[in-house]
Write a protein that holds these residues in place. Structure first.
Motif, PDB file in Angstrom:
ATOM      1  N   CYS A 326       0.854  -1.180   0.000  1.00  0.00           N
ATOM      2  CA  CYS A 326       0.000   0.000   0.000  1.00  0.00           C
ATOM      3  C   CYS A 326       0.892   1.233   0.000  1.00  0.00           C
ATOM      4  O   CYS A 326       2.007   1.217   0.537  1.00  0.00           O
ATOM      5  CB  CYS A 326      -0.914   0.044   1.228  1.00  0.00           C
ATOM      6  SG  CYS A 326      -2.201  -1.206   1.261  1.00  0.00           S
ATOM      7  N   THR A 327       0.384   2.287  -0.595  1.00  0.00           N
ATOM      8  CA  THR A 327       1.053   3.582  -0.507  1.00  0.00           C
ATOM      9  C   THR A 327       0.480   4.334   0.683  1.00  0.00           C
ATOM     10  O   THR A 327      -0.738   4.465   0.807  1.00  0.00           O
ATOM     11  CB  THR A 327       0.845   4.374  -1.798  1.00  0.00           C
ATOM     12  OG1 THR A 327       1.396   3.635  -2.890  1.00  0.00           O
ATOM     13  CG2 THR A 327       1.534   5.731  -1.713  1.00  0.00           C
ATOM     14  N   ALA A 365       4.540   0.685   1.924  1.00  0.00           N
ATOM     15  CA  ALA A 365       4.746  -0.452   2.815  1.00  0.00           C
ATOM     16  C   ALA A 365       4.497  -1.727   2.021  1.00  0.00           C
ATOM     17  O   ALA A 365       3.465  -1.866   1.359  1.00  0.00           O
ATOM     18  CB  ALA A 365       3.800  -0.376   4.007  1.00  0.00           C
ATOM     19  N   THR A 366       5.456  -2.650   2.087  1.00  0.00           N
ATOM     20  CA  THR A 366       5.381  -3.880   1.309  1.00  0.00           C
ATOM     21  C   THR A 366       5.609  -5.071   2.217  1.00  0.00           C
ATOM     22  O   THR A 366       6.497  -5.053   3.070  1.00  0.00           O
ATOM     23  CB  THR A 366       6.430  -3.883   0.176  1.00  0.00           C
ATOM     24  OG1 THR A 366       6.267  -2.707  -0.604  1.00  0.00           O
ATOM     25  CG2 THR A 366       6.266  -5.101  -0.709  1.00  0.00           C
ATOM     26  N   LEU A 367       4.786  -6.094   2.014  1.00  0.00           N
ATOM     27  CA  LEU A 367       4.947  -7.365   2.714  1.00  0.00           C
ATOM     28  C   LEU A 367       5.121  -8.446   1.657  1.00  0.00           C
ATOM     29  O   LEU A 367       4.283  -8.591   0.762  1.00  0.00           O
ATOM     30  CB  LEU A 367       3.707  -7.668   3.577  1.00  0.00           C
ATOM     31  CG  LEU A 367       3.655  -9.063   4.210  1.00  0.00           C
ATOM     32  CD1 LEU A 367       4.731  -9.197   5.282  1.00  0.00           C
ATOM     33  CD2 LEU A 367       2.281  -9.350   4.798  1.00  0.00           C
ATOM     34  N   THR A 368       6.221  -9.199   1.764  1.00  0.00           N
ATOM     35  CA  THR A 368       6.512 -10.261   0.806  1.00  0.00           C
ATOM     36  C   THR A 368       6.485 -11.589   1.536  1.00  0.00           C
ATOM     37  O   THR A 368       7.191 -11.771   2.541  1.00  0.00           O
ATOM     38  CB  THR A 368       7.876 -10.050   0.145  1.00  0.00           C
ATOM     39  OG1 THR A 368       7.881  -8.777  -0.512  1.00  0.00           O
ATOM     40  CG2 THR A 368       8.140 -11.142  -0.891  1.00  0.00           C
ATOM     41  N   LEU A 369       5.657 -12.494   1.047  1.00  0.00           N
ATOM     42  CA  LEU A 369       5.550 -13.843   1.606  1.00  0.00           C
ATOM     43  C   LEU A 369       6.308 -14.789   0.691  1.00  0.00           C
ATOM     44  O   LEU A 369       5.901 -15.039  -0.445  1.00  0.00           O
ATOM     45  CB  LEU A 369       4.078 -14.255   1.723  1.00  0.00           C
ATOM     46  CG  LEU A 369       3.202 -13.321   2.571  1.00  0.00           C
ATOM     47  CD1 LEU A 369       1.743 -13.753   2.497  1.00  0.00           C
ATOM     48  CD2 LEU A 369       3.662 -13.293   4.011  1.00  0.00           C
ATOM     49  N   VAL A 370       7.433 -15.288   1.179  1.00  0.00           N
ATOM     50  CA  VAL A 370       8.312 -16.133   0.386  1.00  0.00           C
ATOM     51  C   VAL A 370       7.874 -17.587   0.541  1.00  0.00           C
ATOM     52  O   VAL A 370       7.628 -18.059   1.652  1.00  0.00           O
ATOM     53  CB  VAL A 370       9.778 -15.955   0.834  1.00  0.00           C
ATOM     54  CG1 VAL A 370      10.695 -16.833   0.007  1.00  0.00           C
ATOM     55  CG2 VAL A 370      10.186 -14.502   0.721  1.00  0.00           C
ATOM     56  N   TYR A 380      -4.965 -10.233   6.243  1.00  0.00           N
ATOM     57  CA  TYR A 380      -3.762  -9.436   6.430  1.00  0.00           C
ATOM     58  C   TYR A 380      -4.155  -7.975   6.627  1.00  0.00           C
ATOM     59  O   TYR A 380      -4.983  -7.436   5.881  1.00  0.00           O
ATOM     60  CB  TYR A 380      -2.827  -9.578   5.231  1.00  0.00           C
ATOM     61  CG  TYR A 380      -2.073 -10.890   5.236  1.00  0.00           C
ATOM     62  CD1 TYR A 380      -0.772 -10.958   5.672  1.00  0.00           C
ATOM     63  CD2 TYR A 380      -2.695 -12.073   4.837  1.00  0.00           C
ATOM     64  CE1 TYR A 380      -0.073 -12.162   5.699  1.00  0.00           C
ATOM     65  CE2 TYR A 380      -2.019 -13.284   4.862  1.00  0.00           C
ATOM     66  CZ  TYR A 380      -0.703 -13.313   5.295  1.00  0.00           C
ATOM     67  OH  TYR A 380      -0.018 -14.493   5.323  1.00  0.00           O
ATOM     68  N   THR A 381      -3.560  -7.374   7.632  1.00  0.00           N
ATOM     69  CA  THR A 381      -3.891  -6.001   8.005  1.00  0.00           C
ATOM     70  C   THR A 381      -2.625  -5.169   8.019  1.00  0.00           C
ATOM     71  O   THR A 381      -1.605  -5.581   8.575  1.00  0.00           O
ATOM     72  CB  THR A 381      -4.555  -5.949   9.389  1.00  0.00           C
ATOM     73  OG1 THR A 381      -5.741  -6.747   9.373  1.00  0.00           O
ATOM     74  CG2 THR A 381      -4.918  -4.518   9.766  1.00  0.00           C
ATOM     75  N   LEU A 382      -2.701  -4.000   7.390  1.00  0.00           N
ATOM     76  CA  LEU A 382      -1.634  -3.008   7.489  1.00  0.00           C
ATOM     77  C   LEU A 382      -2.087  -1.942   8.471  1.00  0.00           C
ATOM     78  O   LEU A 382      -3.136  -1.324   8.280  1.00  0.00           O
ATOM     79  CB  LEU A 382      -1.356  -2.383   6.119  1.00  0.00           C
ATOM     80  CG  LEU A 382      -0.445  -1.157   6.128  1.00  0.00           C
ATOM     81  CD1 LEU A 382       0.960  -1.539   6.590  1.00  0.00           C
ATOM     82  CD2 LEU A 382      -0.394  -0.506   4.759  1.00  0.00           C
TER      83      LEU A 382
END
Length: 1515
Positions: A326-327, A365-370, A380-382
């Motif tokens: 998200c920006t 903000a970035t979330l990467t699930l490897v 998922y909550t930011l």
């Protein structure tokens, strides 16, 4: 002073009473923090008074005004504020009612000192702070002095007003008799909802009744005071539409909410259940500290957070990598300040790990699930925390199973965890997968791996059915990870994700390590045993209990003994079968270290008792107290079947499912939801991670498809039975309130009324817009009044006549839209509009702008004419467009000339770009004002968009068809012509079937020219159009005629071909036909029948129709026809054979018959013809057939038979029925023989005499070979002849073919340098003297000269350039005649090619000059000279050289000098002589004449032998 002192004493007295009251009574309060607003926290307590009357206190403010303050309720008014059920469970709260006048006190005070708050459970804090009220201000009562005259006048006015009101009340009673009144009735009831925690919801209802009912809301039968808690509740009542908004819902907001409507005729109520859910697994929601909202004193600003570019519901598969982002914009931007960004899954904060990577760039903000696994599925909550508050955004992530390696095997289990870890024991748990595969899961295998290694060991030999297994035999101090695999009849699944590492160690040691490790953890702990002291036998264990009992195993647990010495203890476990007194030790060979033990291999349904003994080096303790008898069997039952499942529409791609929880279930893990398309038996999982709540949103469904759903529960024992299938539900968006109307503008104005217009909302919420409500307020300068309702009954048009207005007064207006779901938010209010009569001459602004048929590059814009036309009627419209992001000066006209219609198709738009539109009307006076701006409209074709298409059925009926996959309940197809709704059914008949609508033309004609469009109501603007042009109507009428009166299509029209024996075949082929198709054969209107002359055949499988005739006679001239009938379809095809065409065909038939007769004997299959081979041999060939051994084959040339022993007879060959005459064969043979003989002699070293040099080879064909060649075939069956004329034209054709073969065999032109110049040459297979070869330089023909020559040597074609110069550079072309245009070979003698060739020429030339001018002995000297002793020897050698060479004589390699004995002379530069006087034997030897100049040296050697005759005679 005294008054002030009294007031201060009273206030002090009141504060003391407040403190006493607080000690006696405590009010539960709630403190609610909004994510968007700042809530100031203040305290409020009740005041204890000693009297029952409310006291008035007068206080002077700083401005000198007297203010009246009311005292609170007396002490006896105290009451409990908790609503209790019979079982004393708190179910809600009663709002305390204060008796202060609401005219004086408008708010309730709420206070809580933040410094006094302590950490308590969230439920307790929510209940404690629920009803503390906030009063930010107290209404001040101003006391003013009035004169008696003023008081009397106001009293009189008040009496008059009361009288007027009484009269009006009486009038109303007369106008509204009791028969018109009716009790409240809920038209639209509030609907129950289930939402995620942290969201905001609205409950809506519509109530009818007279008098107008008053609606209040209750939560669990407790009245909701929205004014006391504006930060939590907002209650609205507009136009009989009532709503309750609950902000930032928490799980304590789960309750039954009741709307109660009351008037004088009665009361009605309706209940809706609200369920607030949070995702919570094994631990409570992570500690997300609430942040105070509002002004940040540290930085002196109030931070506002905006989350943009939000991630949507995401789908991934196991093993993939997924990123969410998200920006985030935080305003204002403070230097060196960054917000706190937290990512959560199911409300649990995520920590960075090898599976989870987070990144914050300052803006995004970035979330990467490897390497996704099913454990990663969830909400998922930011959350963005600032010092002024926080903001959140959430979306669900679904993780699909990876493709299985073997068909039918189950998918991998998930969520493997370790519990109750001890020294050599740990319990592993997991969750069952959503998909069992082609058969039920039989059990699970558990694997372990020691940390630091890659070796996996299987822990159990027999699959376990429980999702829980005790692993024993671990090595103390080592770390392990575990994984699980599922097994069914098809095979074993893939392994699950590995668990977190667990250490095999005593829990007390683990706790001590967690308290503060002295060094970083390495994964291995080493223990050293203490030296044994005096041996002490340990005491017996205590509290032996069975913690788990299944069919597969039993787990025992006990407490270690108190007395165990200074060394560690181990344990022996013993069992006893019920009914016996025999105890058997279970682990004799290996005592255990942990106070846990799992026993396997017990007999099912048998009862056992267990006890434990301790042991150390000193001995074995006494046995513990035995457990009670335990029967081996499953103690945990499968879950019961969940309750009925209800599926509810949600969005275009999702459905909400709700079900009843399993009633009898222990240790519930969760539920799995499955869906299936109606008509199929394929069930697909909606979630791959079990959910515990009884409501779930199934995403990723196909729009417009019917689905049924079912649910099953799961616990450690396994799966329950699936619930009953839900009712089928179509995946479509649910109905919601419409969007805001836009563009409120003034259409017309007079002295006391104004006509308003606006645009309908872009989104109707999935239901028809039922009407609009208009509000107004007055504006005077910068002061605006309150909003008032203009109309109590909704208007159905997008315009409204606002009457009873005051002239020259400014008003503002706003509009709300209404559908069956409720009333929308208000539109943006209009500008201040003055109510005065218009005097302008140009028309007003067009209204009702809206768009249809939104596509990537076009959109259809529609509007309605202005309410005010001006002085003359409207004659046209102008449309302007601009990109939404462009400035106000970027408007562009869509067209140049005025558009007379009220619609236009705007083309040339950029896909994915947002546009805004406006329209202006024109009359004779000019162009009027612009309409309200419509937009932004995104130029983008929605997925699944379909267009209207025209269909013509088999009966010729023409119709237009439109399909829509996004229809919702109540959606309708609206057909229009030229964007005017069709009401006349004489031209069209409209039939709607489900999601398809068909508009059938009753009789298509030119009257139907125009644009036909169809709009689907209650959708996101689904529409399409089709334009009928004059050409299109003609084409459709032709197709309709063909369908009404079908014609059998022919692949081929009737054709004719000649067969063997001169037979004639008439045939045709149809594209398709049925088995009932009949054929009629007609000749000159006479029907033919199968007989001796005619043979017919019709193959219906291929559609081929044939008719055969043995021969064509004179009477067969005419027309042949095939007539076909196949049901109502007909077809005919004809062939006309008359005149010259018939006679030519008859001749061909006779010829074919004669040919057949000819082929009965020996005959020519291919007649005599010629061919030229690649070796340039000219062959005459023919192919013969049906020959026998006795068949005579005779060749002749010019009528002279060629005998076998003739020279030409050797040229004839016969092979495989093919006769060949090789014209140049003998020549080739002679040349080969002579060439072989020449090479043999050269090998022997013999020189060929001149007469043996062969002459130039003869041509392979020449004019001597010209003539007429014939071949005769003859035997007793018949004869045949073939002739080839090799004269004139025949000879020239052969030569042209030969020239072509020679020309095409030429190689590429190559260059060769000589001492004389440069030679360009090309090689050919063979060269004929009659073939022309030309050379061109720079495309100009080269003339022959002494310097530039061309010619042929053998098979080499060359061009020689003597003494080349720079002028000779350039492109050279060799043109070889090939009988047609010629073959060209090109060589570019320039650049490097020229330099290399010219350099080589100069080198060779210099070498030739040197060779020509070098000194050499050219003759005159013998090889051997024999001379008699005493005589003189005189030899002269001829010498050549330029310059004249130097000359010397040598004897035995020693130079001679001229003297009396040797006389050496060199005369004229050419003759060198030597004279030896009176030779003797001494003069014998090897002599040489040496000549030398600058070009070289040469020696002429000879031998002189002197003999003595006397000696010879003596010998």
């Amino acid at each position: 002073m005294s008054a002030s002192l009294q007031v201060s004493q009273k206030l002090q007295h009141q504060r003391q009473e407040q403190q006493q009251q607080q000690q006696q009574h405590h009010y539960e309060s709630s403190c609610y923090l909004s994510s968007k607003s700042s809530v100031s926290k203040q305290s409020f307590t009740t005041v204890k008074t000693s009297t029952t009357r409310r006291q008035k206190t007068t206080v002077k403010t700083e401005k000198g005004q007297e203010v009246l303050k009311l005292s609170p309720l007396p002490k006896r008014a105290k009451r409990t504020y908790l609503a209790m059920e019979k079982d004393k469970e708190v179910i809600g709260y009663v709002v305390p009612v204060f008796r202060a006048s609401h005219d004086v006190v408008r708010g309730l005070i709420e206070a809580q000192d933040e410094t006094d708050t302590t950490e308590e459970g969230i439920n307790y804090v929510a209940m404690r702070n629920l009803f503390v009220r906030e009063a930010k201000e107290v209404m001040e009562v101003k006391v003013e002095k009035k004169t008696r005259t003023t008081h009397i006048r106001e009293s009189a006015e008040r009496i008059e007003l009361n009288k007027t009101m009484e009269e009006w009340s009486e009038f109303r009673k007369k106008m509204n008799p009791d028969s018109l009144t009716h009790p409240p009735e809920f038209i639209v009831k509030p609907r129950g909802q289930t939402i995620w925690e942290g969201n905001t919801l609205k409950l809506h209802c519509t109530v009818a009744g007279w008098p107008k009912p008053r609606v209040v809301w209750y939560k669990n039968n407790v009245l909701i005071d929205a004014k006391a808690h504006p930060e939590k509740y907002t209650a609205e009542s507009n136009y009989n539409m009532h709503s309750l908004e609950i902000k930032n819902c928490d799980f304590i907001d789960t309750a039954q909410y009741r709307a109660s409507a009351l008037n004088i005729k009665g009361e009605a109520s309706s209940v809706a259940t609200v369920v607030v859910k949070r995702f919570q697994e094994f631990e409570e929601a992570g500690p997300l500290p609430l942040k105070p909202h509002g002004f940040c004193s540290e930085h002196g600003v109030t931070f506002e957070t905006t989350i943009l570019d939000k991630f949507e519901v995401a789908f991934g598969a196991e093993g993939e990598t997924l990123s969410l982002g998200c920006t985030v914009i935080v305003y204002p931007n403070v230097k060196n300040y960054q917000p706190e960004v937290i990512w959560c899954r199911n409300s649990v904060p995520l920590k960075p790990s090898k599976w989870v990577h987070t990144h914050w760039s300052g803006e995004r903000a970035t979330l990467t699930l490897v390497h996704l696994n099913k454990e990663d599925e969830g909400l998922y909550t930011l959350r963005v925390n600032t010092k002024s508050g926080f903001d959140t955004y959430s979306a669900y992530v679904f993780v699909r199973d990876a493709e299985v390696e073997v068909e039918g095997v189950p998918v991998a289990p998930l969520d493997v965890r370790c519990h109750d870890a001890n020294k050599d024991y740990v319990v592993v748990t997991w969750k069952q997968p959503a998909v069992e595969g082609s058969s039920q899961i039989l059990g699970y295998y558990i694997d372990r791996c020691e940390v630091g290694t890659h070796h996996w060991a299987q822990c159990n030999d027999v699959p376990v059915k429980y999702a829980r297994f005790p692993v024993t035999g671990l090595v103390e101090g080592r770390s392990y990870v575990f994984r699980v695999r599922a097994l069914n009849k098809a095979g074993v699944s893939r392994a699950s994700r590995v668990s977190e590492a667990v250490v095999a160690m005593d829990p007390s040691d683990r706790a001590r390590l967690r308290a503060g490790p002295s060094a970083p953890w390495t994964g291995i702990i080493k223990f050293t045993e203490e030296d044994s002291t005096v041996g002490v036998v340990p005491g017996d264990p205590s509290d032996v209990v069975v913690t788990e009992a299944t069919k597969s195993y039993v787990v025992l647990a006990w407490k270690p003994p108190v007395q165990r010495g200074h060394e560690g203890v181990m344990y022996y476990i013993e069992k006893c079968i019920s009914g016996t007194d025999t105890w058997q030790r279970v682990n004799t060979g290996m005592p255990v270290k942990s106070p846990r033990f799992a026993l396997f291999d017990l007999a099912e349904d048998r009862s056992y008792s267990f006890r434990v003994r301790c042991c150390n080096s000193a001995g074995v303790s006494e046995a513990s107290v035995a457990t009670e008898e335990i029967t081996v069997g499953d103690k945990l039952d499968l879950p019961s079947t969940p309750g009925n499942l209800v599926a509810i529409r949600n969005t275009d791609t999702s459905v909400v499912v709700i079900w009843g929880a399993s009633k009898e279930v222990k240790q519930l893990v969760g539920y799995y939801i499955e869906c299936s398309e109606v008509g199929t038996d394929v069930w697909m999982p909606c979630n791959n991670k079990p959910v515990k709540q009884t409501r779930f949103v199934c995403h990723g469904l196909t729009t417009g498809v019917n689905y049924v759903f079912r649910v099953k529960a799961v616990n450690a024992a396994g799966y329950s039975l699936s619930s009953t299938d839900s009712d089928a539900v179509v995946v479509q968006a649910a109905i919601s309130v419409p969007g805001k109307p836009t563009g409120v503008t003034l259409l017309e104005a007079l002295k006391d009324y104004m006509v308003l217009g606006w645009s309908a909302p872009a989104k109707d919420g999935g239901a028809d817009i039922r009407g609009y409500f208009v509000d107004y307020r007055t504006v005077k300068g910068d002061v605006v009044g309150k909003w008032h309702e203009m109309n109590h009954q909704a208007v159905t048009t997008t315009s409204y006549k606002a009457e009873d207005l005051k002239e020259n007064v400014f008003y503002q207006f706003q509009v709300r839209a209404m559908n069956m779901a409720g009333v929308s938010e208000t539109s943006l209010h209009s500008a201040a509009l003055e109510c005065k009569e218009w005097t302008i001459t140009v028309p007003g602004a067009p209204v009702g702008l809206h768009v249809l048929e939104v596509r990537d590059s076009s959109v259809v814009l529609l509007w309605k004419p202005p309410a005010f036309n001006g002085r003359t009627p409207v004659s046209g419209y102008y449309v302007d467009v601009k990109e939404a992001s462009a400035g106000s000066g970027c408007w562009k006209a869509v067209h140049e000339k005025a558009n007379r219609t009220q619609y236009i198709k705007v083309k040339g738009l950029k896909p994915g770009t947002a546009y805004v539109f406006r329209v202006r009307a024109q009359n004779l006076a000019g162009v009027g004002q612009t309409s309200a701006v419509l937009g932004p409209v995104l130029a983008q074709t929605c997925p699944g968009t379909k267009e209207i298409y025209v269909d013509v059925d088999d009966d010729g009926v023409i119709s237009m068809v439109f399909e829509c996959s996004e229809m919702s309940e109540g959606s309708e197809f609206i057909w229009s012509k030229n964007y005017q709704t069709i009401t006349d059914t004489s031209r069209l008949t409209i039939i709607n079937e489900g999601s398809k609508s068909r508009a059938i033309f009753n009789s298509l004609s030119m009257e139907d020219l125009g644009i036909f469009s169809c709009v689907v109501t209650n959708t996101e603007g689904v529409s399409s159009s089709y334009t009928l042009t004059e050409e299109g109507i003609k084409r459709l009428l032709d197709i309709s005629y063909d369908k009404k009166f079908p014609v059998i299509p022919f692949k081929n029209e009737m054709a004719m071909e000649l067969l063997e024996k001169g037979r004639v075949r008439f045939w045709t082929q149809v594209e398709k036909c049925t088995s009932a198709c009949q054929v009629e054969y007609v000749f000159n209107d006479v029907i033919l029948s199968h007989g001796k002359k005619y043979t017919m055949n019709f193959d219906q499988s291929t559609g081929i129709i044939e008719m055969f005739m043995d021969s064509l006679e004179v009477t067969d001239e005419g027309t042949f026809t095939f007539n076909l009938v196949d049901g109502k379809a007909k077809g005919a095809t004809s062939l006309v054979l008359i005149g010259d065409e018939f006679r030519e065909l008859q001749k061909k038939s006779e010829f074919e018959r004669s040919e057949w007769v000819r082929k009965q004997g020996p005959h020519f299959v291919k007649y005599l013809d010629f061919t030229v081979t690649p070796e340039c041999d000219v062959l005459l060939r023919c192919k013969i057939g049906n020959v026998r051994a006795e068949t005579e084959i005779i060749w002749s040339k010019d009528s002279i038979e060629i005998a076998e022993d003739d020279e030409d007879g050797k040229k004839i060959e016969k092979q495989d029925g093919e006769l060949t005459f090789n014209i140049g064969k003998w020549v080739n043979k002679q040349e080969k023989e002579k060439e072989t003989e020449r090479k043999r002699k050269e090998k022997e070293g013999k020189k060929r005499p001149a007469e043996e040099v062969p002459p130039p080879p003869r041509a392979k064909i020449s004019k001597s070979d010209m003539g007429i060649y014939e071949v005769f075939l003859r035997d007793d069956r018949g004869k045949d002849k073939s002739t080839f004329n090799l004269t004139d034209a025949g000879y020239q054709a052969v030569m042209n073919e030969l020239f072509s073969v020679i020309a095409n065999s030429s190689s590429a032109v190559q260059v060769l340098s000589t001492e004389h110049g440069i030679i360009l040459y090309s090689n050919v297979t063979y060269y004929h003297e009659e073939q022309r070869v030309g050379w061109l330089h720079k495309d100009a023909k080269i003339a022959a000269s002494e310097r530039v020559k061309s010619g042929v040597t053998g098979e080499q074609l060359w061009l020689q350039i003597n003494e080349p110069t720079e002028k000779d550079k350039g492109k050279y072309t060799m043109d070889i005649f090939d009988g047609k245009d010629g073959v060209k070979r090109v060589f570019d003698l320039s650049g490097q090619a020229w330099e290399e060739a010219f350099e080589e020429f100069q080198r060779l030339k210099a070498a030739a000059i040197a060779e020509r001018n070098r000194a050499r002995v050219v003759g005159g000297l013998p090889d051997v000279v024999a001379i008699q002793q005493g005589k003189s020897l005189n030899l002269t050698g001829n010498v050549w050289g330029d310059p004249v060479p130097e000359v010397c004589w040598t004897k035995n390699e020693k130079e001679l000098v001229s003297d009396d004995h040797y006389n050496l002379k060199f005369e004229h530069g050419k003759f060198a002589s030597i004279t030896i006087a009176a030779v003797s034997t001494v003069d014998s030897g090897k002599y040489a004449l040496l000549v030398k100049n600058k070009y070289g040296t040469e020696a002429g050697e000879f031998t002189v032998s002197v003999y003595n005759p006397e000696e010879d005679e003596a010998e």
